[in-house]
Write an enzyme that holds these catalytic residues in place. Structure first.
Site, PDB file in Angstrom:
ATOM      1  CG  HIS A  92      -1.637   1.291   1.472  1.00 54.39           C
ATOM      2  ND1 HIS A  92      -1.981   1.729   2.732  1.00 54.39           N
ATOM      3  CD2 HIS A  92      -2.050   2.248   0.618  1.00 54.39           C
ATOM      4  CE1 HIS A  92      -2.586   2.887   2.644  1.00 54.39           C
ATOM      5  NE2 HIS A  92      -2.636   3.233   1.371  1.00 54.39           N
ATOM      6  CG  HIS A 133      -1.213   6.819  -1.719  1.00 49.36           C
ATOM      7  ND1 HIS A 133      -2.425   6.479  -2.277  1.00 49.36           N
ATOM      8  CD2 HIS A 133      -1.338   6.614  -0.381  1.00 49.36           C
ATOM      9  CE1 HIS A 133      -3.262   6.113  -1.317  1.00 49.36           C
ATOM     10  NE2 HIS A 133      -2.628   6.178  -0.159  1.00 49.36           N
ATOM     11  CG  ASN A 170      -5.643  14.836   1.241  1.00 52.85           C
ATOM     12  OD1 ASN A 170      -4.953  13.814   1.189  1.00 52.85           O
ATOM     13  ND2 ASN A 170      -6.960  14.799   1.324  1.00 52.85           N
ATOM     14  CG  LEU A 171      -3.861  21.387   2.263  1.00 49.17           C
ATOM     15  CD1 LEU A 171      -4.134  22.488   3.282  1.00 49.17           C
ATOM     16  CD2 LEU A 171      -4.091  21.892   0.848  1.00 49.17           C
ATOM     17  CE1 TYR A 215       0.659  12.434  -2.160  1.00 57.80           C
ATOM     18  CE2 TYR A 215      -1.001  12.972  -0.506  1.00 57.80           C
ATOM     19  CZ  TYR A 215      -0.264  12.034  -1.213  1.00 57.80           C
ATOM     20  OH  TYR A 215      -0.444  10.694  -0.958  1.00 57.80           O
ATOM     21  CG  HIS A 267      -5.449   2.406   6.440  1.00 58.15           C
ATOM     22  ND1 HIS A 267      -4.219   2.791   6.936  1.00 58.15           N
ATOM     23  CD2 HIS A 267      -5.655   3.159   5.326  1.00 58.15           C
ATOM     24  CE1 HIS A 267      -3.708   3.741   6.153  1.00 58.15           C
ATOM     25  NE2 HIS A 267      -4.548   3.974   5.169  1.00 58.15           N
ATOM     26  N   PRO A 305       5.641   7.484   1.772  1.00 59.44           N
ATOM     27  CG  PRO A 305       6.924   5.814   0.766  1.00 59.44           C
ATOM     28  CD  PRO A 305       5.557   6.435   0.744  1.00 59.44           C
TER      29      PRO A 305
END
Length: 704
Positions: free
Chosen positions: A263, A265, A335-336, A338, A559, A616
């Site tokens: 898992h 992204h 999320n921000l 990223y 998860h 990561p």
């Protein structure tokens, strides 16, 4: 490694030449002696000028056998161990236990019923990895090491021939959110039917009632505690024996067994230092490259950074600010992260596949990460890339990026993550209904399966795709409830009629992803193409009902930490051995402190768990994030070497790699200690314990 190979050559040289003048302790003499007979040595080890080795000389085979004696098959090691046996007394079985066992058995049958809609994966029928070197072959090319015991798997999808099928054999349409495929000569026959949404809701309610029932909760809790106690006793009695067996296995240890990051992204697959070096390199060497279109004009990379008042010298880890700090229970902040330096335009330039430069930068850094994986050899990854469902052309764009940059590799497979963002796209006017979103996601896949030549890049890309994932913040409140169904006063709208600006419930998403995937898999299997799994994010936060939906419909989940809140559901996941890819470091930053994570308890009880990194870029500090994840878990929870290797073995079994690769990585039946470094003692204990639990449920539910 070079020193070891040199020593090997020295030994063989001495045996074949009988040259006493060469001393293994004198490097100068060795070098001189080797130079004197360089052509002979070259012929023996490198295949000579014609890049092959002649095996007609039996003496060369004998020398190899003397130096590299084959490991016996099967590898001899003890399989006896001390067992803890608990006898069941039939007379003491109470009414609640009988009721609980019947409910658990019903739930397990319902899961089997829903998963049976997926055909057996055709890719798992393919044989073809030669797992050993055959000395009877006459020639051997110099790229295949003479002294390697096994040949590596061959993987080059771009050399495969695109199949051709009869045109216009099928036609398809979307009917209430589900793809329906007809034969062209019979528009009434649904070739690949699936069970209805109302039937799913009915089964969902049966499982929901069962897992919340008092007798089921009590029985499941008792059995889970018993599993934990049995494992602890197993360790007390057999830990030293397991360690001794591991020590006796040549070559293998934790570092050189296969581990799959189940898992992760893709946009966050690199660590932050890697991304920083890459950005600095591009800023210094290609500042005049046009990278983005903003405010009506094209901007170069240098102009973008100038507008941000940032120079290459200014950039640092702190400037990028992508580590997940101050994000606990704040999915929006996570999320921000990223966005490098908090700038969405930098994310578009460096971490997106669809941009002005065609995702060039992301492809280049992806290739660098792949090179690291290839150098490490034993780590494999399953990267998630996004398809949003706003328009059908997203698939073409993603496949073109993958194909043009040749991003297929034997250490890498891909999953498609579908963010549950219908409400945002609906409010923005990009889609009209939930049904249209499902069409945008699945219609291009149906089309390329019917006619692969219509989009060769997408056909090749799908050969590397393992399944679909579903992602978003599970803690958000939902509109309506799945148990309402599509009838009655509180019914949920059908997908064609779901034009509300609100997101459907989690289970609603799961059913329509499942049903369309089942249709797609049946079509692809009928044509001998690889099929896909449903592996959603589930149980990270939010309602327990999410886990009930996934129990029925998903092959595996990511998860699963919410399972700890319902012992019945946790016990069902154990009985069905559903794979759970857990990311404790990620959970620690978002929803659950590390010391409260249920991973060690799940593992000791026998649930099918693996460790994964998730992101990561935000969470890890080294170029080996998966080893970092294992390292932290081992230190905090005091995992043994056998525990580590068992978790690694779980990750390979959970992964979507084709069966022939799993056999190569784990050995026949996935339990060859020479490949897994997991003692048979541990595997036998796990199997006997699971069989005992299932047998007890069958016995109690059948005889009462």
């Amino acid at each position: 490694q070079e020193q070891e190979e040199s020593l090997i050559i020295k030994h063989m040289y001495e045996r074949m030449r009988g040259n006493s003048e060469i001393s293994l302790n004198n490097d100068d003499q060795w070098t001189n002696g080797l130079s004197a007979h360089g052509s002979t040595i070259n012929t023996i080890f490198l295949g000579g000028s014609d890049n092959n080795i002649d095996y007609d000389d039996n003496s060369q085979i004998d020398v190899r056998k003397q130096l590299f004696e084959a490991i016996p098959e099967p590898y001899p090691h003890p399989i006896d161990f001390q067992r803890v046996i608990i006898t069941e007394t039939v007379d003491l079985i109470d009414h609640d236990s009988i009721r609980a066992c019947k409910s658990l058995k019903t739930c397990m049958k319902l899961r089997e019923k829903w998963l049976s809609a997926h055909p057996f994966p055709p890719q798992d029928l393919v044989e073809g990895i030669n797992s050993s070197i055959d000395l009877t072959n006459k020639h051997f090319d110099n790229e295949t090491m003479l002294f390697r015991r096994r040949l590596p798997p061959d993987y080059n999808i771009f050399d495969s021939q695109i199949p051709e099928f009869k045109c216009n054999e099928y036609k398809y349409e979307m009917v209430n959110g589900v793809m329906v495929i007809h034969r062209s000569d019979d528009s009434q026959l649904n070739v690949f039917p699936v069970q209805s949404f109302d039937e799913f809701v009915n089964d969902f309610n049966i499982v929901r009632e069962a897992v919340y029932a008092g007798p089921t909760i009590s029985y499941s809790f008792k059995r889970l505690e018993l599993l934990l106690a049995k494992f602890n006793l197993h360790i007390v009695l057999n830990a030293n024996r397991e360690l001794e067996i591991q020590k006796s296995v040549p070559h293998r240890d934790f570092y050189n067994i296969r581990k799959v990051d189940t898992h992760v992204h893709h946009s966050a697959c690199m660590n932050q230092k890697h991304l920083l070096r890459f950005i600095k390199h591009k800023l210094k060497n290609t500042p005049n490259e046009i990278v983005v279109f903003r405010d009506g004009r094209f901007l170069t990379l240098g102009e973008v950074f100038k507008s941000l008042h940032i120079t290459a010298y200014d950039l640092s880890i702190d400037t990028l600010d992508m580590h997940a700090n101050n994000t606990f229970r704040r999915f929006d902040r996570f999320n921000l992260k990223y966005n490098p330096a908090g700038q969405s335009r930098l994310r578009e330039i460096f971490l997106k596949t669809d941009n002005v430069i065609g995702g060039k930068y992301l492809a280049e850094i992806t290739r660098e990460v792949i090179n690291d994986l290839e150098a490490g050899k034993y780590q494999l990854v399953e990267w998630r890339v996004s398809i949003y469902g706003r328009k059908a052309s997203e698939w073409e764009s993603l496949a073109k990026w993958f194909y043009s940059h040749r991003l297929a590799h034997q250490n890498v497979r891909w999953l498609i993550q579908i963010p549950r963002l219908y409400n945002i796209y609906r409010q923005g006017g990009e889609i009209r209904s939930f049904s249209q979103m499902m069409y945008n996601i699945f219609a291009p896949l149906i089309a390329v399966t019917l006619d692969p030549l219509s989009d060769p890049p997408l056909h090749y890309f799908l050969m590397t795709v393992l399944g679909l994932d579903s992602v978003d913040d599970e803690s958000r409140p939902e509109q309506g409830h799945l148990s309402y169904g599509t009838s009655g006063e509180t019914k949920l709208p059908l997908p064609d009629d779901w034009t509300l600006p609100d997101n459907p419930p989690y289970g609603y998403w799961m059913y329509y992803m499942y049903s369309n995937l089942a249709v797609l898999n049946q079509l692809r299997a009928s044509r001998g193409m690889n099929t896909f799994q449903l592996r959603p994010h589930c149980g990270e936060a939010g309602d327990i009902d999410h886990l009930i939906s996934s129990y029925l419909l998903a092959h595996q989940i990511n998860h699963g930490i919410q399972l700890r809140k319902n012992s019945s559901l946790q016990y069902l996941f154990y009985l069905s051995q559903i794979g759970i890819a857990m990311s404790p470091l990620s959970n620690n930053k978002l929803f659950l402190d590390y010391n409260k994570n249920p991973f060690p308890k799940y593992f000791y009880q026998g649930l099918n768990v693996s460790l994964s990194t998730d992101d990561p870029l935000m969470l890890h500090y080294t170029k080996d994030p998966l080893v970092e994840e294992y390292s932290v878990a081992t230190q905090v929870w005091k995992l043994s070497s056998t525990d580590q290797c068992e978790i690694a073995r779980n990750s390979v079994i959970q992964s979507g790699w084709e069966r022939r690769y799993k056999v190569y990585y784990l050995g026949k039946d996935y339990n060859d200690i020479k490949e897994t470094n997991v003692p048979d003692i541990r595997l036998i204990y796990r199997k006997e314990t699971l069989d005992t639990e299932i047998r007890a449920i069958d016995l109690i539910s059948t005889n009462h």
